[in-house]
Design a protein around this motif. Structure first.
Motif, PDB file in Angstrom:
ATOM      1  N   GLU A 106       0.818  -1.216   0.000  1.00 28.12           N
ATOM      2  CA  GLU A 106       0.000   0.000   0.000  1.00 28.12           C
ATOM      3  C   GLU A 106       0.849   1.263   0.000  1.00 28.12           C
ATOM      4  OE1 GLU A 106      -3.417   2.203   2.778  1.00 28.12           O
ATOM      5  OE2 GLU A 106      -2.799   0.130   3.190  1.00 28.12           O
ATOM      6  N   HIS A 107       1.994   1.230   0.699  1.00 27.38           N
ATOM      7  CA  HIS A 107       2.758   2.451   0.909  1.00 27.38           C
ATOM      8  C   HIS A 107       4.078   2.537   0.140  1.00 27.38           C
ATOM      9  CE1 HIS A 107       0.080   3.779   4.126  1.00 27.38           C
ATOM     10  NE2 HIS A 107       0.114   2.545   4.614  1.00 27.38           N
ATOM     11  N   LEU A 108       4.640   1.407  -0.281  1.00 26.43           N
ATOM     12  CA  LEU A 108       5.993   1.443  -0.850  1.00 26.43           C
ATOM     13  C   LEU A 108       6.066   0.976  -2.300  1.00 26.43           C
ATOM     14  CD1 LEU A 108       8.091   0.130   2.195  1.00 26.43           C
ATOM     15  CD2 LEU A 108       7.652   2.496   1.511  1.00 26.43           C
ATOM     16  N   PHE A 109       4.934   0.612  -2.892  1.00 27.14           N
ATOM     17  CA  PHE A 109       4.950   0.163  -4.288  1.00 27.14           C
ATOM     18  C   PHE A 109       4.890   1.381  -5.207  1.00 27.14           C
ATOM     19  CE2 PHE A 109       4.995  -3.988  -2.952  1.00 27.14           C
ATOM     20  CZ  PHE A 109       4.755  -4.921  -3.943  1.00 27.14           C
ATOM     21  N   SER A 110       6.026   2.036  -5.379  1.00 27.19           N
ATOM     22  CA  SER A 110       6.117   3.195  -6.256  1.00 27.19           C
ATOM     23  C   SER A 110       7.440   3.160  -6.989  1.00 27.19           C
ATOM     24  CB  SER A 110       6.016   4.496  -5.452  1.00 27.19           C
ATOM     25  OG  SER A 110       7.191   4.708  -4.687  1.00 27.19           O
ATOM     26  N   SER A 111       7.515   3.855  -8.117  1.00 29.09           N
ATOM     27  CA  SER A 111       8.734   3.852  -8.917  1.00 29.09           C
ATOM     28  C   SER A 111       9.900   4.482  -8.166  1.00 29.09           C
ATOM     29  CB  SER A 111       8.488   4.606 -10.233  1.00 29.09           C
ATOM     30  OG  SER A 111       7.570   3.898 -11.050  1.00 29.09           O
TER      31      SER A 111
END
Length: 269
Positions: A106-111
């Motif tokens: 939810e919080h760390l799945f980013s490029s």
């Protein structure tokens, strides 16, 4: 039929299969490419579950003889020890996944997160390779899967648990962890392949259950293309990596991670 969507499925399937078993993070690549292709919505997340199954099947197919042999010789010490080691190595990732996966997804799945992890992981690979190259210890390293001890399996499993962070790379964590804890390069790589089967099956089964309402018949063509391309590209990647590790280290993957991470950070800056 949405041809653009099918093209995206093809690209992401190839990327999943090609990167799942290399120390460069398949999840990280899917997040980055998914953002660029604008295929990171709920349907995209379900699609990633399906193509992971294709990559898992590639391992099962490549090592079908070993798996069949283990299944038919469960009464032998060798097969029992092999299964025990896989179970022990699986536990840390299972605990980490059940307790932290939802929060991290939810919080760390980013490029941006992935880019930072790629860079840090690249430097870790360089560090481990330098330590491994200068290891003058007289103790022989585990030369094959049958020589792995339960304690080594546990240590490798703990290293694998770090890969719950996107961009770390499950295969990278297990291979480098194996090298640090006394496995030779080829044995660490093969153990990583086998360990992927229970870990990825468990994670995929959990994701399928949580997102079961998102699976619809209209997406069957997209799933099929992604599944097949992931299977084929993973099969090629597995065969290639086994040949590669016979004569090379992983520094090339480290430089790739660092360069890619810098490019992604620069792009989003």
């Amino acid at each position: 039929m949405d041809l653009l969507l099918l093209f995206k499925a093809f690209i992401l399937g190839v990327i999943e299969g090609a990167t799942e078993f290399l120390p460069i993070s398949s999840t990280g690549h899917l997040i980055i490419i998914g953002d660029l292709l604008d295929f990171n919505d709920e349907k995209g997340k379900v699609f990633e579950i399906v193509i992971q199954l294709g990559a898992i099947l590639a391992v099962c197919w490549e090592y079908r003889s070993r798996l069949t042999n283990v299944a038919t010789t469960l009464n032998t010490n060798v097969s029992q020890r092999f299964i025990l080691n896989l179970f022990i190595a699986f536990l840390p990732a299972a605990v980490a996944g059940l307790t932290l996966h939802s929060f991290i997804k939810e919080h760390l799945f980013s490029s941006i997160t992935v880019a930072c992890a790629l860079i840090v992981g690249g430097f870790v690979i360089l560090l481990v390779e330098n330590l491994y190259a200068h290891d003058k210890a007289p103790v022989a390293k585990a030369a094959n899967l049958n020589e792995i001890s339960p304690l080594q399996a546990l240590k490798v499993g703990c290293a694998q648990a770090l890969a719950i962070m996107p961009g770390v790379s499950r295969s990278g964590a297990t291979i480098l962890g194996g090298m640090i804890f006394g496995l030779n390069r080829k044995t660490a790589t093969e153990f990583s392949f086998f360990l992927a089967i229970p870990v990825m099956l468990a994670a995929t089964t959990l994701d399928v259950y949580k997102n079961r309402e998102l699976f619809v018949a209209d997406d069957l063509a997209m799933f099929a293309i992604g599944f097949i391309t992931a299977f084929l590209s993973a099969l090629i990647a597995i065969k290639t990596l086994i040949r590669y590790v016979a004569n090379h280290d992983f520094k090339g993957f480290a430089y790739y991670r660092i360069v890619l991470g810098i490019i992604v950070l620069a792009y989003y800056w």
